[in-house]
Design a protein around this motif. Structure first.
Motif, short mmCIF file in Angstrom:
data_model
loop_
_atom_site.label_atom_id
_atom_site.label_comp_id
_atom_site.label_asym_id
_atom_site.label_seq_id
_atom_site.Cartn_x
_atom_site.Cartn_y
_atom_site.Cartn_z
N ARG A 38 4.47 15.59 19.52
CA ARG A 38 5.57 16.14 20.26
C ARG A 38 6.12 14.70 21.49
NH1 ARG A 38 0.98 20.34 22.14
NH2 ARG A 38 2.63 20.22 23.80
N ARG A 55 15.99 19.83 27.09
CA ARG A 55 15.33 19.21 26.31
C ARG A 55 15.83 18.02 25.36
NH1 ARG A 55 10.50 22.07 25.85
NH2 ARG A 55 9.12 20.92 24.38
N GLY A 87 2.49 18.84 28.07
CA GLY A 87 0.90 17.74 28.92
C GLY A 87 0.87 18.07 30.48
N GLY A 145 1.89 19.40 33.11
CA GLY A 145 2.17 19.92 33.73
C GLY A 145 3.13 21.10 34.19
N LYS A 146 4.15 21.00 33.60
CA LYS A 146 5.54 21.58 33.90
C LYS A 146 4.83 23.74 34.19
CE LYS A 146 7.55 20.79 29.90
NZ LYS A 146 6.63 19.77 29.23
N GLY A 147 4.26 24.04 33.04
CA GLY A 147 4.20 25.60 32.86
C GLY A 147 3.28 25.53 34.47
N THR A 148 2.37 25.05 34.57
CA THR A 148 1.05 25.28 35.36
C THR A 148 1.76 24.92 37.14
OG1 THR A 148 -0.83 24.07 34.01
CG2 THR A 148 -0.80 24.86 36.46
N GLY A 165 11.38 23.06 30.52
CA GLY A 165 10.79 22.99 28.71
C GLY A 165 12.66 22.90 28.28
N ARG A 221 -6.62 21.95 26.06
CA ARG A 221 -6.27 23.18 25.93
C ARG A 221 -6.62 23.59 25.05
NH1 ARG A 221 -0.29 23.94 27.58
NH2 ARG A 221 -0.07 23.23 26.17
N GLN A 262 21.73 20.18 25.22
CA GLN A 262 21.07 20.94 26.07
C GLN A 262 21.93 21.17 26.99
OE1 GLN A 262 17.02 22.48 24.91
NE2 GLN A 262 17.55 22.14 23.15
N VAL A 269 13.21 22.94 18.24
CA VAL A 269 14.27 24.32 17.23
C VAL A 269 15.52 23.87 17.97
CG1 VAL A 269 11.99 26.20 18.11
CG2 VAL A 269 14.40 25.64 19.99
N GLU A 320 8.26 19.68 16.62
CA GLU A 320 9.75 19.35 16.87
C GLU A 320 10.70 19.96 17.37
OE1 GLU A 320 11.06 17.17 15.15
OE2 GLU A 320 9.15 16.31 14.31
N GLY A 359 -3.47 13.54 39.55
CA GLY A 359 -3.71 13.79 40.28
C GLY A 359 -4.56 15.32 40.50
N THR A 405 12.05 27.67 28.23
CA THR A 405 12.13 28.01 26.46
C THR A 405 10.58 28.81 25.49
OG1 THR A 405 12.72 25.92 26.77
CG2 THR A 405 14.28 27.56 27.24
N ARG A 417 7.70 31.61 22.19
CA ARG A 417 6.23 31.87 21.52
C ARG A 417 6.41 33.47 21.73
NH1 ARG A 417 4.26 27.11 23.63
NH2 ARG A 417 4.83 27.55 25.91
#
Ligand code: AP5
Ligand code: MG
Length: 191
Positions: free
Chosen positions: A146, A89, A11, A13-16, A86, A128, A93, A60, A58, A174, A32, A37
């Motif tokens: 999470r 993690r 949440g 904002g990484k993807g946005t 993402g 969301r 990795q 993967v 959790e 912000g 990832t 998905r």
């Protein structure tokens, strides 16, 4: 090639931000979570195996995402660099990613970490849930898990990257535009 990690809790904002930054700087956005998905939506064996783990919030297994990223790195052309969202993690990795990049004459150039208050993370993900259809957004207990998994397994990467001199915290509170400007300013210094 210049390669960035966009890092932060669920949440944050990484993807946005990644979608916009990838376009602005001609970077290849590799998420990832999105890849996993897509496997679920396509109904693949891998997707079926991973969906339960993801719905609980959790992680993967490391080797699953490492293999996905290795494939993308070797089969992508034409971008100025990679924007990892993402991933990584876990510290394991991170070590794998460094090796993959080093073997190909690249490195992680900067880790940009979005700092967002806990309550704001929860607020954004609950908001969301209605639109995303993501099972891991639906249950507040899974959202909390999470965030806990992030603290326990993912946050140690910050110390690891800090020792390498590539850690950059960024205020993730912000408006989306304000945060985009902050991230862009850090990235411009390297591009
Ligand atoms: P993943 O898909 O990576 O999800 P996540 O880390 O939980 O993070 P989110 O995608 O929910 O948040 P985000 O930071 O991208 O924020 P967003 O921009 O969407 O991973 C999902 C699962 O897959 C994991 O739990 C795990 O099971 C598995 N997985 C994935 N990668 C893995 C790996 N490497 N190893 C092992 N397992 C892995 O924003 C959130 C919301 O807030 C949006 O609605 C957005 O519109 C809104 N918003 C954004 N910015 C603002 C703002 N400034 N103000 C108000 N609202 C905002
Ligand atoms: Mg995301």
């Amino acid at each position: 090639m210049v390669n960035f990690l966009i890092f932060g809790p669920p949440g944050s904002g990484k993807g946005t931000q990644s979608v916009r930054l990838a376009e602005k700087f001609n970077l290849l956005h590799l998420s990832t979570g999105d890849m996993l998905r897509a496997e679920i939506t396509a109904g693949t064996e891998l997707g079926k195996k991973m969906s339960l783990i993801m719905s609980k919030g959790e992680l993967v297994p490391d080797e699953v995402v490492i293999e996905m990223i290795a494939y993308k790195i070797d089969n992508s052309k034409g971008s100025f660099g990679f924007l990892f969202d993402g991933f990584p993690r876990t510290v394991a990795q991170t070590v794998s990613l460094e090796k993959m990049l080093n073997d190909r004459g690249m490195k992680i150039d900067k880790m940009l970490v979005l700092d967002v208050d806990h309550d704001e993370l929860v607020k954004r993900l609950i908001a969301r849930a209605e639109l995303s259809g993501r099972p891991d957004d639906k249950d507040p207990a899974v959202i909390e898990n999470r965030i806990e998994v992030y603290k326990e397994k993912t946050e140690p990467i910050i110390q690891y990257c800090n020792q390498k001199g590539i850690y950059q915290p960024v205020n993730g509170m912000g408006t989306i535009n304000d945060i985009f400007k902050r991230l862009s300013d850090y990235m411009k210094k390297l591009i």
